[in-house]
Design a protein around this motif. Structure first.
Motif, PDB file in Angstrom:
ATOM      1  N   THR A  47    -129.804  15.590  24.264  1.00  0.00           N
ATOM      2  CA  THR A  47    -130.948  14.821  23.751  1.00  0.00           C
ATOM      3  C   THR A  47    -130.712  13.313  23.693  1.00  0.00           C
ATOM      4  O   THR A  47    -131.679  12.559  23.550  1.00  0.00           O
ATOM      5  N   TYR A  48    -129.458  12.872  23.761  1.00  0.00           N
ATOM      6  CA  TYR A  48    -129.212  11.430  23.603  1.00  0.00           C
ATOM      7  C   TYR A  48    -129.855  10.611  24.715  1.00  0.00           C
ATOM      8  O   TYR A  48    -130.079   9.399  24.557  1.00  0.00           O
ATOM      9  N   HIS A  49    -130.167  11.253  25.866  1.00  0.00           N
ATOM     10  CA  HIS A  49    -130.753  10.509  26.981  1.00  0.00           C
ATOM     11  C   HIS A  49    -132.151   9.989  26.640  1.00  0.00           C
ATOM     12  O   HIS A  49    -132.646   9.047  27.277  1.00  0.00           O
ATOM     13  N   SER A  93    -120.556   6.085  19.760  1.00  0.00           N
ATOM     14  CA  SER A  93    -121.790   6.840  19.958  1.00  0.00           C
ATOM     15  C   SER A  93    -122.511   6.281  21.189  1.00  0.00           C
ATOM     16  O   SER A  93    -122.415   5.082  21.503  1.00  0.00           O
ATOM     17  N   ILE A  94    -123.255   7.131  21.867  1.00  0.00           N
ATOM     18  CA  ILE A  94    -123.948   6.683  23.068  1.00  0.00           C
ATOM     19  C   ILE A  94    -125.408   7.110  23.029  1.00  0.00           C
ATOM     20  O   ILE A  94    -125.757   8.147  22.469  1.00  0.00           O
ATOM     21  N   VAL A  95    -126.252   6.250  23.625  1.00  0.00           N
ATOM     22  CA  VAL A  95    -127.673   6.545  23.812  1.00  0.00           C
ATOM     23  C   VAL A  95    -128.042   6.088  25.219  1.00  0.00           C
ATOM     24  O   VAL A  95    -127.309   5.345  25.869  1.00  0.00           O
ATOM     25  N   VAL A 108    -141.745  10.026  30.266  1.00  0.00           N
ATOM     26  CA  VAL A 108    -142.749   9.996  29.197  1.00  0.00           C
ATOM     27  C   VAL A 108    -142.117  10.339  27.854  1.00  0.00           C
ATOM     28  O   VAL A 108    -142.403   9.695  26.814  1.00  0.00           O
ATOM     29  N   VAL A 109    -141.251  11.332  27.830  1.00  0.00           N
ATOM     30  CA  VAL A 109    -140.560  11.704  26.591  1.00  0.00           C
ATOM     31  C   VAL A 109    -139.736  10.537  26.057  1.00  0.00           C
ATOM     32  O   VAL A 109    -139.744  10.241  24.844  1.00  0.00           O
ATOM     33  N   GLN A 110    -139.039   9.850  26.929  1.00  0.00           N
ATOM     34  CA  GLN A 110    -138.223   8.711  26.505  1.00  0.00           C
ATOM     35  C   GLN A 110    -139.074   7.588  25.927  1.00  0.00           C
ATOM     36  O   GLN A 110    -138.717   6.972  24.908  1.00  0.00           O
ATOM     37  N   VAL A 111    -140.214   7.312  26.573  1.00  0.00           N
ATOM     38  CA  VAL A 111    -141.105   6.269  26.069  1.00  0.00           C
ATOM     39  C   VAL A 111    -141.688   6.664  24.716  1.00  0.00           C
ATOM     40  O   VAL A 111    -141.762   5.850  23.768  1.00  0.00           O
ATOM     41  N   VAL A 112    -142.111   7.920  24.580  1.00  0.00           N
ATOM     42  CA  VAL A 112    -142.687   8.395  23.320  1.00  0.00           C
ATOM     43  C   VAL A 112    -141.654   8.340  22.201  1.00  0.00           C
ATOM     44  O   VAL A 112    -141.948   7.904  21.064  1.00  0.00           O
ATOM     45  N   VAL A 113    -140.429   8.766  22.483  1.00  0.00           N
ATOM     46  CA  VAL A 113    -139.379   8.737  21.463  1.00  0.00           C
ATOM     47  C   VAL A 113    -139.112   7.303  21.017  1.00  0.00           C
ATOM     48  O   VAL A 113    -138.931   7.034  19.813  1.00  0.00           O
ATOM     49  N   TYR A 114    -139.121   6.383  21.951  1.00  0.00           N
ATOM     50  CA  TYR A 114    -138.833   4.989  21.589  1.00  0.00           C
ATOM     51  C   TYR A 114    -139.915   4.419  20.673  1.00  0.00           C
ATOM     52  O   TYR A 114    -139.609   3.699  19.703  1.00  0.00           O
ATOM     53  N   PHE A 115    -141.175   4.710  20.969  1.00  0.00           N
ATOM     54  CA  PHE A 115    -142.263   4.095  20.210  1.00  0.00           C
ATOM     55  C   PHE A 115    -142.706   4.920  18.992  1.00  0.00           C
ATOM     56  O   PHE A 115    -143.337   4.371  18.079  1.00  0.00           O
ATOM     57  N   VAL A 116    -142.400   6.193  18.966  1.00  0.00           N
ATOM     58  CA  VAL A 116    -142.948   7.059  17.920  1.00  0.00           C
ATOM     59  C   VAL A 116    -141.880   7.570  16.949  1.00  0.00           C
ATOM     60  O   VAL A 116    -142.130   7.660  15.734  1.00  0.00           O
ATOM     61  N   ALA A 117    -140.693   7.919  17.480  1.00  0.00           N
ATOM     62  CA  ALA A 117    -139.696   8.597  16.635  1.00  0.00           C
ATOM     63  C   ALA A 117    -139.220   7.681  15.515  1.00  0.00           C
ATOM     64  O   ALA A 117    -139.058   6.469  15.681  1.00  0.00           O
ATOM     65  N   VAL A 175    -134.670   8.704  11.412  1.00  0.00           N
ATOM     66  CA  VAL A 175    -133.999   9.979  11.162  1.00  0.00           C
ATOM     67  C   VAL A 175    -133.952  10.823  12.432  1.00  0.00           C
ATOM     68  O   VAL A 175    -132.914  11.410  12.780  1.00  0.00           O
ATOM     69  N   SER A 176    -135.068  10.852  13.139  1.00  0.00           N
ATOM     70  CA  SER A 176    -135.115  11.619  14.385  1.00  0.00           C
ATOM     71  C   SER A 176    -134.178  11.022  15.426  1.00  0.00           C
ATOM     72  O   SER A 176    -133.489  11.761  16.157  1.00  0.00           O
ATOM     73  N   ILE A 177    -134.158   9.700  15.506  1.00  0.00           N
ATOM     74  CA  ILE A 177    -133.265   9.040  16.465  1.00  0.00           C
ATOM     75  C   ILE A 177    -131.807   9.353  16.137  1.00  0.00           C
ATOM     76  O   ILE A 177    -130.989   9.601  17.035  1.00  0.00           O
ATOM     77  N   ALA A 178    -131.461   9.378  14.869  1.00  0.00           N
ATOM     78  CA  ALA A 178    -130.092   9.694  14.463  1.00  0.00           C
ATOM     79  C   ALA A 178    -129.724  11.123  14.834  1.00  0.00           C
ATOM     80  O   ALA A 178    -128.568  11.411  15.200  1.00  0.00           O
TER      81      ALA A 178
END
Length: 287
Positions: free
Chosen positions: A137-139, A194-196, A105-114, A117-120
């Motif tokens: 956090t990169y995961h 860099s990795i994600v 859920v965290v990964q999905v929220v980060v993808y659609f909401v972040a 700047v937050s992603i960086a």
């Protein structure tokens, strides 16, 4: 003359006495025979009655034995059912895999909401390797929707049986061991990249299955099948990564071999340390 007549009269009298005795003897024998036959018939009738009673007793006894055997079989069946239910409660108590669900859920929220700047700030950047949080956090960051859905589906499918049997904390430790050592491996072998993505955690969970099989090899169910599936999935991903590197090297996202391999190794050895060793055989229905 008189003597002759007396003797003849005595003779006639004796003969009549003998005939009377003979008649009495015959009638005595016939009466004895009647008594014998009467007694014999009574004995036979009594024996027949006894046989009938014995047959009835035998039938009743057989019926009681059958009823008792049915009752015993039901008792044994009920006892086995209770034992099976107890084993189910002991070994297969359902634990909702909320750890892997929460991470997904965290990964999905980060993808659609972040935002960017937050992603960086969440991405692992080798030039900012002193930022310790980036190793964890990169995961949660993914390159595109396909990358996100592939990792989320794989990690849920792989982690679900592990988390329901090994518990939440153990699976969380194994998962983040792969994430952290995946970042370290990428830093060592690809110091400019860099990795994600959660591939390091996914492969750590995959090889966590292998460590579980290693710990419980003699008692775990479908161990050969599980080991074969793990190796097939790993080498198929490795083959895809090699082909992508050869034919589509310029296509993003690029695959980090070092993160996958280091995450797998970390997941295997961490699983050996934290997973529990069972003392009894699991049912084939669990795996």
């Amino acid at each position: 003359m008189s003597s002759i007549s007396n003797s003849s009269w005595c003779t006639a009298e004796n003969s009549s006495n003998e005939s009377i005795k003979f008649i009495d003897g015959v009638s005595g024998k016939s009466s004895n025979l009647k008594v014998f036959y009467t007694v014999d018939s009574e004995i036979k009738a009594q024996n027949a009655n006894n046989d009938a009673q014995n047959c009835q007793i035998l039938l009743r006894t057989n019926e009681r034995i059958e009823q008792k055997s049915k009752s015993d079989s039901r008792t044994v069946c009920f006892g086995k059912t209770l034992q099976f239910v107890q084993e189910i409660k002991e070994f297969y108590t359902w634990k909702v895999p909320w750890i892997i669900i929460l991470l997904s859920v965290v990964q999905v929220v980060v993808y659609f909401v972040a935002c960017n700047v937050s992603i960086a700030r969440l991405t692992f950047n080798p030039h900012l390797k002193t930022n310790i949080w980036r190793y964890f956090t990169y995961h949660s960051v993914h390159f595109n929707l396909t990358h996100l859905m592939l990792n989320v589906v794989l990690q849920v499918l792989i982690a679900l049986p592990l988390e329901t049997t090994e518990g939440h904390l153990r699976v969380l430790i194994v998962y983040f061991s792969g994430v952290v050592f995946g970042a370290i491996g990428s830093l060592l072998f690809n110091p400019t990249q860099s990795i994600v993505g959660s591939s390091g955690g996914v492969f750590s969970l995959l090889f966590g299955h292998m460590s579980q099989c290693t710990l419980n090899w003699r008692i775990i169910s479908y161990r050969s099948f599980r080991m074969t599936a793990i190796l097939l999935l790993f080498f198929s991903d490795l083959l895809f990564s090699v082909l992508k590197h050869i034919y589509w090297s310029s296509v993003e996202p690029k695959i980090s071999f070092s993160a996958h391999i280091c995450g797998s190794v970390a997941g295997y050895f961490t699983g050996l340390l934290v997973f529990k060793k069972e003392k009894r055989r699991r049912s084939p229905t669990e795996y």
